[in-house]
Design a protein around this motif. Structure first.
Motif, short mmCIF file in Angstrom:
data_model
loop_
_atom_site.label_atom_id
_atom_site.label_comp_id
_atom_site.label_asym_id
_atom_site.label_seq_id
_atom_site.Cartn_x
_atom_site.Cartn_y
_atom_site.Cartn_z
N ARG A 159 0.84 -1.21 0.00
CA ARG A 159 0.00 0.00 0.00
C ARG A 159 0.87 1.26 0.00
O ARG A 159 0.61 2.22 0.73
CB ARG A 159 -0.94 0.00 1.20
CG ARG A 159 -1.73 -1.28 1.33
CD ARG A 159 -2.79 -1.17 2.40
NE ARG A 159 -2.85 -2.39 3.20
CZ ARG A 159 -3.92 -2.81 3.85
NH1 ARG A 159 -5.03 -2.11 3.81
NH2 ARG A 159 -3.89 -3.91 4.56
N ARG A 160 1.90 1.24 -0.84
CA ARG A 160 2.80 2.37 -0.96
C ARG A 160 2.53 3.11 -2.27
O ARG A 160 1.90 2.60 -3.19
CB ARG A 160 4.27 1.91 -0.96
CG ARG A 160 4.66 1.09 0.23
CD ARG A 160 6.16 0.93 0.36
NE ARG A 160 6.82 0.49 -0.85
CZ ARG A 160 8.11 0.20 -0.93
NH1 ARG A 160 8.88 0.30 0.15
NH2 ARG A 160 8.65 -0.20 -2.07
N GLU A 161 3.06 4.32 -2.35
CA GLU A 161 2.93 5.11 -3.58
C GLU A 161 3.58 4.37 -4.75
O GLU A 161 4.59 3.68 -4.59
CB GLU A 161 3.61 6.47 -3.40
CG GLU A 161 3.03 7.33 -2.28
CD GLU A 161 3.68 7.08 -0.93
OE1 GLU A 161 3.40 7.86 0.01
OE2 GLU A 161 4.45 6.10 -0.81
N TRP A 162 3.00 4.55 -5.93
CA TRP A 162 3.45 3.79 -7.10
C TRP A 162 4.90 4.06 -7.47
O TRP A 162 5.58 3.23 -8.08
CB TRP A 162 2.56 4.12 -8.31
CG TRP A 162 2.68 5.56 -8.78
CD1 TRP A 162 1.93 6.61 -8.37
CD2 TRP A 162 3.62 6.08 -9.73
NE1 TRP A 162 2.32 7.77 -8.99
CE2 TRP A 162 3.35 7.48 -9.84
CE3 TRP A 162 4.63 5.53 -10.50
CZ2 TRP A 162 4.09 8.31 -10.69
CZ3 TRP A 162 5.37 6.35 -11.35
CH2 TRP A 162 5.09 7.72 -11.43
N TRP A 163 5.41 5.24 -7.06
CA TRP A 163 6.74 5.63 -7.48
C TRP A 163 7.83 5.17 -6.50
O TRP A 163 9.02 5.41 -6.73
CB TRP A 163 6.84 7.15 -7.63
CG TRP A 163 6.10 7.95 -6.59
CD1 TRP A 163 4.86 8.51 -6.71
CD2 TRP A 163 6.54 8.26 -5.25
NE1 TRP A 163 4.50 9.16 -5.55
CE2 TRP A 163 5.52 9.03 -4.64
CE3 TRP A 163 7.70 7.98 -4.53
CZ2 TRP A 163 5.62 9.50 -3.33
CZ3 TRP A 163 7.80 8.44 -3.22
CH2 TRP A 163 6.77 9.20 -2.65
N ARG A 164 7.46 4.51 -5.43
CA ARG A 164 8.46 4.07 -4.46
C ARG A 164 9.38 3.03 -5.08
O ARG A 164 8.92 2.04 -5.67
CB ARG A 164 7.79 3.49 -3.22
CG ARG A 164 7.08 4.53 -2.35
CD ARG A 164 8.04 5.38 -1.57
NE ARG A 164 8.73 4.62 -0.56
CZ ARG A 164 8.28 4.43 0.67
NH1 ARG A 164 7.13 4.95 1.06
NH2 ARG A 164 8.99 3.72 1.54
N PRO A 165 10.70 3.20 -4.98
CA PRO A 165 11.63 2.24 -5.58
C PRO A 165 11.75 0.98 -4.75
O PRO A 165 11.35 0.93 -3.58
CB PRO A 165 12.95 3.01 -5.60
CG PRO A 165 12.85 3.92 -4.41
CD PRO A 165 11.39 4.31 -4.32
N VAL A 166 12.33 -0.05 -5.33
CA VAL A 166 12.56 -1.32 -4.65
C VAL A 166 14.04 -1.62 -4.70
O VAL A 166 14.69 -1.42 -5.73
CB VAL A 166 11.75 -2.45 -5.33
CG1 VAL A 166 12.04 -3.78 -4.64
CG2 VAL A 166 10.27 -2.15 -5.30
N ALA A 167 14.58 -2.09 -3.60
CA ALA A 167 16.02 -2.32 -3.51
C ALA A 167 16.36 -3.75 -3.95
O ALA A 167 15.58 -4.68 -3.75
CB ALA A 167 16.50 -2.10 -2.08
N PRO A 168 17.55 -3.93 -4.54
CA PRO A 168 18.01 -5.29 -4.85
C PRO A 168 18.91 -5.85 -3.76
O PRO A 168 19.71 -5.13 -3.15
CB PRO A 168 18.82 -5.08 -6.14
CG PRO A 168 19.40 -3.70 -5.98
CD PRO A 168 18.41 -2.91 -5.16
N THR A 169 18.77 -7.13 -3.50
CA THR A 169 19.73 -7.84 -2.67
C THR A 169 20.55 -8.72 -3.60
O THR A 169 20.00 -9.52 -4.37
CB THR A 169 19.03 -8.64 -1.55
OG1 THR A 169 19.99 -9.27 -0.73
CG2 THR A 169 18.05 -9.66 -2.08
N VAL A 170 21.88 -8.56 -3.57
CA VAL A 170 22.76 -9.01 -4.65
C VAL A 170 23.83 -9.95 -4.10
O VAL A 170 24.39 -9.70 -3.02
CB VAL A 170 23.45 -7.80 -5.33
CG1 VAL A 170 24.18 -8.23 -6.58
CG2 VAL A 170 22.45 -6.70 -5.63
N LEU A 171 24.16 -11.00 -4.85
CA LEU A 171 25.29 -11.84 -4.48
C LEU A 171 26.56 -10.99 -4.44
O LEU A 171 26.89 -10.32 -5.42
CB LEU A 171 25.46 -12.98 -5.48
CG LEU A 171 24.33 -14.01 -5.57
CD1 LEU A 171 24.65 -15.05 -6.63
CD2 LEU A 171 24.09 -14.69 -4.22
N GLU A 172 27.25 -11.00 -3.32
CA GLU A 172 28.43 -10.14 -3.16
C GLU A 172 29.47 -10.41 -4.25
O GLU A 172 30.10 -9.47 -4.76
CB GLU A 172 29.04 -10.39 -1.78
CG GLU A 172 30.19 -9.47 -1.45
CD GLU A 172 30.72 -9.69 -0.05
OE1 GLU A 172 31.90 -10.10 0.08
OE2 GLU A 172 29.95 -9.47 0.91
#
Length: 657
Positions: free
Chosen positions: A424-437
């Motif tokens: 239920r967040r604003e459509w423009w909110r970004p999403v973070a990646p979790t990445v293999l180091e």
């Protein structure tokens, strides 16, 4: 110091503070330590918001007995109770000694800020005792429970050279962001995201703002408000909007772009001054950051790139949710008086929930299947839609770091929209990646390990089209790196996704609904999935498929343990009032008395003479300052709202635009 267990706490005093709605602190937290010889270990770090369901938990315990009972419950899985602790630090009503802090040693700077510094500069004792560190504690302002008075200088910097620490005042841009929060009625993280999501822009005279204002002392809130108002006025006159956003969003985005630029200038002014005065080569020093502003990932990465510091030292709980850790590390440094060994163990320090059967039993009729984890099936689930991922001990800090996460496929344009819809967040909110180091360099420019999601890096041009769900407008991403040693279960899942898709990352956002803290138990996870229609949850290595979403109520988040804080029976409140105030001062008098720590330290209102002296002094203040009554009553009302908000945390703007 004796060997054994120590407890550092960051809580509001219990009892009368709860009855009168007196708030000295927010983001309450507790840290458990074990000392053995010269070895210091952080065993557990609990954030009360995860237990109570109150975002940024600030409500005092109703009674000291409630406080002690909850602490004993937290300590029980470790096999100890409060009676087994060598010492307790941090909160006056349960402290067992007062020789642990640096209030007298650093008399001009708020100890709150000094504790922030210790939570960062002492993350690794080898770096602390053998290296050089430039430390900055940057937030909005301090609490004064340990200082017992308001200090003239609010924000601490330091230089550490081989274990020797020199403190000095610095500026903090944190209050500028808080002005934005209050003005636009939007939280700081949302404002940061909106600034980069929209193309709206405007101009202000940044150099003039920097020349006119400083952000370092007890007038910082007034300075920040005046500076913010000037930025707003100038941006409004030069505003260029973005058709994809409302006018209000466009203005907020443009203003916060300028606020961010000025904030970076403040941080540069801090660092330039420190490097010059202390003759430090930044390429031979480490940068330590703490305080709420240290959650500003673009600033952190910019400072690291511009100055070339050897490493960034910052805990996952950089805000007040890390105060118990800072208080504890400062205490060990002071009381041991010699070199000791400590290394921050990583973020997975919260509660553990292993009772899957008990959680499943609460959702009879909604469990479709329970199976063991399988790599191939898990990747299929990710390709089909977001999954809930619950594993081991909960992480500390405000960001999901892989043990209480919503995970999803970053290769789909629709993923970000689906995650924002679920939360239920604003459509423009970004999403973070979790990445293999081990794959960072292949996908991000000049990237380095960032296990606590405190830096941003640019996605390499040749792979941007492959991960549209995690790219900001400028193609940057706020990453969390994951190694096999740091989080084996999450690393295995991402590695399986990498083998099938060629993409070594997943979308990662916190497992919580709008307005509630990150989820802490398996029952809360299942309730969230059913309420927000997430079909699959992975719980400590078990795949739980869900069904019958339409029959599950869509109401409030699953209730947590708010009883020690939220429920104040009339009889208990009356007893607390009588014990603290036997001579009948009014609530307004009591409220002002509790907030004035100098007055409450000098005069005991439990005597008739003391109560009469306080009444006379406060009546004189009220007569001399007509706005004092209204301000105090407004604060009492606002605190009452915050104290009673569990599951859905209201944002109460102080200002109107």
């Amino acid at each position: 110091m004796r060997d054994g267990f120590y407890l550092s706490t960051y809580l509001n005093p219990a009892g009368i503070h709860r009855v009168l709605n007196v708030r000295m602190r927010h983001d309450h937290n507790i840290a458990l330590w074990r000392k053995s010889g010269t070895q210091v270990e952080l065993v557990r770090h609990w954030e009360l918001e995860r237990l109570s369901g109150q975002k940024m938990h600030r409500t005092p315990f109703t009674t000291l007995d409630d406080e002690r009972t909850l602490i004993d419950d937290l300590l029980a899985p470790v096999g100890i109770g409060m009676s087994d602790l060598v010492e307790i630090w941090g909160t006056p009503d349960i402290d067992t000694t007062d020789d642990y802090h640096l209030v007298r040693e650093v008399p001009d700077i708020a100890f709150h800020s000094v504790a922030h510094l210790y939570s960062a500069v002492l993350l690794d004792s080898e770096v602390f005792f053998d290296g050089t560190i430039v430390g900055l504690a940057v937030d909005r302002g301090p609490d004064i429970l340990l200082d017992r008075r308001m200090r003239d200088l609010w924000f601490a910097g330091c230089v550490v050279r081989e274990g020797g620490v020199e403190f000095f005042p610095v500026e903090s841009p944190g209050s500028l962001y808080c002005e934005g929060r209050d003005y636009f009625g939007m939280r700081e993280g949302s404002l940061m995201a909106l600034a980069t999501a929209s193309k709206a822009s405007g101009e202000c005279d940044r150099d003039a703002i920097m020349a006119e204002f400083r952000f370092d002392g007890r007038d910082v809130i007034d300075q920040s408000r005046r500076a913010f108002d000037k930025v707003c006025d100038q941006v409004r006159q030069t505003l260029t909007t973005d058709p994809n956003f409302t006018d209000a969003e466009a203005l907020a985005s443009a203003v916060m772009k300028e606020v961010q630029a000025i904030s970076v200038m403040v941080m540069r002014r801090n660092i330039d001054t420190i490097l010059r005065r202390h003759e430090i080569d930044p390429t031979r020093a480490h940068l330590a950051l703490a305080g709420g502003y240290a959650l500003n990932c673009p600033t952190n990465s910019l400072l690291m790139a511009e100055y070339g510091f050897r490493s960034l030292l910052a805990p996952p709980s950089v805000g007040d949710d890390g105060q118990a850790v800072g208080i504890g590390l400062a205490a060990f440094h002071k009381k041991l008086g010699e070199r000791f060994h400590f290394r921050y163990p990583g973020p997975y320090l919260g509660r553990v929930d292993n009772d899957l059967d008990a959680a499943l039993a609460q959702f009879d009729g909604h469990i479709d299947a329970v199976d063991d984890y399988d790599d191939e099936l898990a990747v299929q689930d990710l390709r089909s839609g977001p999954i809930a991922w619950f594993h081991g001990a909960s992480e500390v800090g405000p960001r999901a770091l892989g043990n209480r996460s919503l995970l999803a496929d970053p290769t789909s344009e629709e993923t970000k929209d689906r995650l924002n819809e679920i939360k239920r967040r604003e459509w423009w909110r970004p999403v973070a990646p979790t990445v293999l180091e081990e794959q960072l360099a292949e996908w991000f420019i000049d990237a380095r390990p960032s296990p606590y999601m405190l830096e941003t890096f640019l996605i390499r041009p040749q792979v941007r089209a492959r991960i549209p769900a995690v790219a900001h407008l400028d193609y940057s991403a706020r990453i969390q790196s994951v190694s096999a040693s740091q989080n084996p279960a999450l690393h295995r899942l991402i590695a399986a996704f990498h083998r099938q898709t060629g993409v070594p990352m997943l979308c990662n956002t916190s497992l919580n609904d709008k307005g509630e803290p990150i989820i802490d138990t398996m029952a809360e996870t299942l309730a969230f999935c059913l309420r927000r229609r997430v079909p699959v949850a992975y719980l400590n290595g078990k795949r739980v498929a869900l069904r019958n979403f339409e029959t599950f109520p869509e109401g409030d988040p699953w209730p947590r343990n708010s009883r020690p804080f939220a429920h104040v029976p009339d009889s208990v409140a009356a007893e607390i009032r009588w014990q603290a105030n036997p001579h009948g001062l009014t609530d307004l008098h009591l409220f002002l008395y509790q907030y004035d720590l100098d007055l409450s330290d000098r005069i005991d209102i439990r005597t008739a003479e003391g109560a009469e002296a306080v009444r006379r002094e406060l009546d004189a203040r009220l007569a001399a300052n007509p706005t004092l009554r209204k301000s105090a009553e407004r604060t009492m009302e606002r605190n009452a709202v915050h104290f009673s908000a569990y599951g859905w945390h209201p944002l109460i703007p102080h200002r109107s635009n």
